[in-house]
Design a protein around this motif. Structure first.
Motif, short mmCIF file in Angstrom:
data_model
loop_
_atom_site.label_atom_id
_atom_site.label_comp_id
_atom_site.label_asym_id
_atom_site.label_seq_id
_atom_site.Cartn_x
_atom_site.Cartn_y
_atom_site.Cartn_z
N CYS A 1 -4.52 3.79 -3.51
CA CYS A 1 -3.10 3.79 -3.11
C CYS A 1 -2.67 5.17 -2.66
O CYS A 1 -1.97 5.33 -1.67
CB CYS A 1 -2.21 3.34 -4.27
SG CYS A 1 -2.44 1.60 -4.68
N THR A 2 -3.08 6.21 -3.41
CA THR A 2 -2.75 7.57 -3.00
C THR A 2 -3.70 7.97 -1.87
O THR A 2 -4.69 7.29 -1.61
CB THR A 2 -2.84 8.53 -4.20
OG1 THR A 2 -4.06 8.28 -4.88
CG2 THR A 2 -1.70 8.28 -5.19
N ASP A 3 -3.37 9.09 -1.20
CA ASP A 3 -4.09 9.43 0.03
C ASP A 3 -5.59 9.63 -0.19
O ASP A 3 -5.99 10.28 -1.16
CB ASP A 3 -3.48 10.69 0.64
CG ASP A 3 -2.04 10.45 1.10
OD1 ASP A 3 -1.64 9.27 1.17
OD2 ASP A 3 -1.36 11.44 1.38
N ASN A 4 -6.39 9.09 0.72
CA ASN A 4 -7.86 9.17 0.60
C ASN A 4 -8.51 8.96 1.96
O ASN A 4 -7.84 8.54 2.91
CB ASN A 4 -8.33 8.10 -0.39
CG ASN A 4 -7.95 6.71 0.08
OD1 ASN A 4 -8.55 6.17 1.00
ND2 ASN A 4 -6.91 6.13 -0.51
N GLY B 1 0.82 -1.21 0.00
CA GLY B 1 0.00 0.00 0.00
C GLY B 1 0.85 1.25 0.00
O GLY B 1 2.07 1.20 0.10
N GLY B 2 0.19 2.42 -0.10
CA GLY B 2 0.87 3.71 -0.12
C GLY B 2 0.96 4.25 -1.54
O GLY B 2 0.87 3.48 -2.50
N GLY B 3 1.16 5.56 -1.67
CA GLY B 3 1.15 6.23 -2.98
C GLY B 3 2.06 5.58 -4.00
O GLY B 3 1.71 5.45 -5.18
N PHE B 4 3.24 5.12 -3.57
CA PHE B 4 4.18 4.52 -4.52
C PHE B 4 3.69 3.17 -5.05
O PHE B 4 4.15 2.71 -6.09
CB PHE B 4 5.56 4.37 -3.84
CG PHE B 4 6.62 3.89 -4.78
CD1 PHE B 4 7.34 4.78 -5.56
CD2 PHE B 4 6.91 2.53 -4.90
CE1 PHE B 4 8.31 4.34 -6.45
CE2 PHE B 4 7.87 2.07 -5.78
CZ PHE B 4 8.58 2.98 -6.55
N SER B 5 2.75 2.55 -4.37
CA SER B 5 2.28 1.24 -4.86
C SER B 5 1.41 1.40 -6.11
O SER B 5 0.97 0.42 -6.70
CB SER B 5 1.56 0.44 -3.77
OG SER B 5 0.45 1.13 -3.28
O1 KG4 Z 1 1.04 7.93 -0.01
P1 KG4 Z 1 1.17 9.17 -0.83
O2 KG4 Z 1 0.00 9.56 -1.73
O3 KG4 Z 1 1.51 10.40 0.06
C1 KG4 Z 1 2.27 10.24 1.22
O4 KG4 Z 1 1.67 9.83 2.26
O5 KG4 Z 1 3.49 10.47 1.12
O6 KG4 Z 1 2.50 8.99 -1.74
C2 KG4 Z 1 2.94 9.99 -2.62
C3 KG4 Z 1 4.19 9.47 -3.34
C4 KG4 Z 1 4.91 10.56 -4.14
O7 KG4 Z 1 6.29 10.49 -3.87
C5 KG4 Z 1 4.59 10.18 -5.59
O8 KG4 Z 1 5.60 10.59 -6.51
C6 KG4 Z 1 4.54 8.67 -5.48
O9 KG4 Z 1 3.85 8.43 -4.26
N1 KG4 Z 1 3.83 8.06 -6.62
C7 KG4 Z 1 4.44 7.25 -7.52
C8 KG4 Z 1 3.46 6.86 -8.46
N2 KG4 Z 1 2.28 7.46 -8.10
C9 KG4 Z 1 2.54 8.17 -6.96
N3 KG4 Z 1 5.71 6.83 -7.59
C10 KG4 Z 1 6.04 6.00 -8.60
N4 KG4 Z 1 5.17 5.58 -9.54
C11 KG4 Z 1 3.87 5.99 -9.52
N5 KG4 Z 1 3.02 5.56 -10.45
#
Ligand code: KG4
Ligand code: ZN
Length: 353
Positions: free
Chosen positions: A308-311, A276-280
């Protein structure tokens, strides 16, 4: 008896998220974001984010209630992200949630945003198994967790010693001249490049490092290696093969993330890995994790990209798990925890801590 209706509020960074969950069923999830304002600054400006949360909160709440077809009086509990995050952003969400809890008399849970990134998967893929390993990868965190109960049994196995995976992507994005945030841009660009074009270092994977730091990550050496590679090409007046660099860099990050996550699952005896998390949202991470897990007979669960991104759904999901586990509410006098540790699922009241 119907399952509890939980309102979830997210405001740790730039997204204002409000969701309603009944048990493990998502009824509504509405998100507003101030991300569009940051491209020209190359990063989030906390004061702008806090102001945007203040503006967006009530409209987002009303939209979520309307979409779910419920009123505030129907809600059984309120969950809000209490940390980790930007202190100003957190303050808008927690102050709003406390006011709502005070006005409605409903219990309030101040929950861990990062663990919410794992909890949200239950809304999509159903109840968690009794034991699993979670890889949480976001802009600020890259961590491995051992989970026996998402509400009460989370133990941090390791985390990044320097940059998080998302942060490294954002920094390399800047280096390659891509817009902020670089993560999604590198993801797209790397799909046109050769992942084997350049061999970039895999941090903390030598035999010695794996003994001392089996579940920790380090991405800052890799980021520096990419910078040196680009500088050397520039000094030589050569063209910069951005797609090959992006693909090779992405491969190095995802190779280490998936290898360590699967090592953790195997050595902890877990047959499921939740990511999980934005990078996923990263396409290579998703593919490589599935491919490697299949070799070990491990099931991978990754929520769809919008979760995956914040919600708000992730916060409501963790709140719902805490209510189902019978945990006492946080109450109304807790402080935000900008650096909340990952073995703490929520702010327990002093007597129960
Ligand atoms: O979890 P998140 O939305 O916010 C935090 O709690 O930090 O994560 C944001 C991160 C950012 O660094 C963004 O560049 C990365 O997730 N991110 C991605 C992708 N989509 C979002 N990194 C790599 N590939 C992606 N498709
Ligand atoms: Zn996040």
């Amino acid at each position: 008896m119907t399952e509890p209706l939980v309102l979830g509020i997210e405001s740790t960074c730039d997204e204002t998220g409000v969701a309603l969950v009944r048990g493990r069923e998502l009824l509504a999830d509405v998100t507003a974001t101030s991300m569009d304002e940051y491209a020209r600054f190359g990063g989030i400006i906390p004061e702008i984010a806090s102001r945007a949360h203040t503006e967006a909160f009530v409209p987002t709440l009303n939209a979520a209630l309307e979409r779910a077809g419920v009123g505030l009086a129907d809600v059984d509990a309120i969950a809000v992200a209490a940390g980790p995050g930007l202190i100003g952003s957190l303050t808008v969400g927690t102050a709003a949630a406390k006011a709502l809890a005070l006005a409605t008399g409903k219990p309030l849970y101040g929950v861990n945003h990062i663990i919410g990134h794992v909890a949200v998967d239950e809304l999509v893929d159903g109840p968690f198994p009794e034991h699993f390993v979670a890889l949480v990868v976001s802009g600020g965190h890259s961590s491995l967790l051992d989970v026996t109960d998402i509400a009460t049994g989370v133990t941090e196995l390791g985390s990044t010693l320097d940059d998080a995976a998302g942060e490294a992507f954002d920094k390399v994005g800047r280096l390659l001249g891509l817009p902020y945030p670089g993560g999604p841009h590198i993801d797209r660009l790397s799909q046109q490049g050769d992942p084997a074009a350049i061999h970039f270092p895999r941090g903390l994977t030598s035999a010695r490092d794996r003994l001392r730091h089996p579940y920790d990550f380090s991405f800052s050496g890799l980021k520096t290696a990419v910078a040196r590679h680009v500088e050397a090409l520039q000094d030589a007046g050569a063209a910069i093969p951005t797609a090959d660099i992006a693909a090779s860099f992405s491969e190095a990050v995802n190779d280490v993330l998936t290898r360590k996550a699967l090592d953790a699952a195997v050595s902890r005896g877990a047959d499921t890995l939740v990511i999980g998390g934005g990078f996923s949202a990263n396409s290579r991470l998703r593919a490589l994790a599935q491919e490697r897990a299949a070799e070990y007979g491990i099931t991978v669960r990754i929520p769809p990209i919008r979760y995956c991104t914040d919600n708000g759904a992730m916060i409501a999901a963790l709140g719902s798990a805490l209510v189902r586990a019978g945990r006492p509410e946080s109450g109304l006098d807790f402080a935000n925890v900008s650096g909340m540790d990952l073995s703490t699922t929520y702010v327990a009241p002093a007597a129960a801590a």
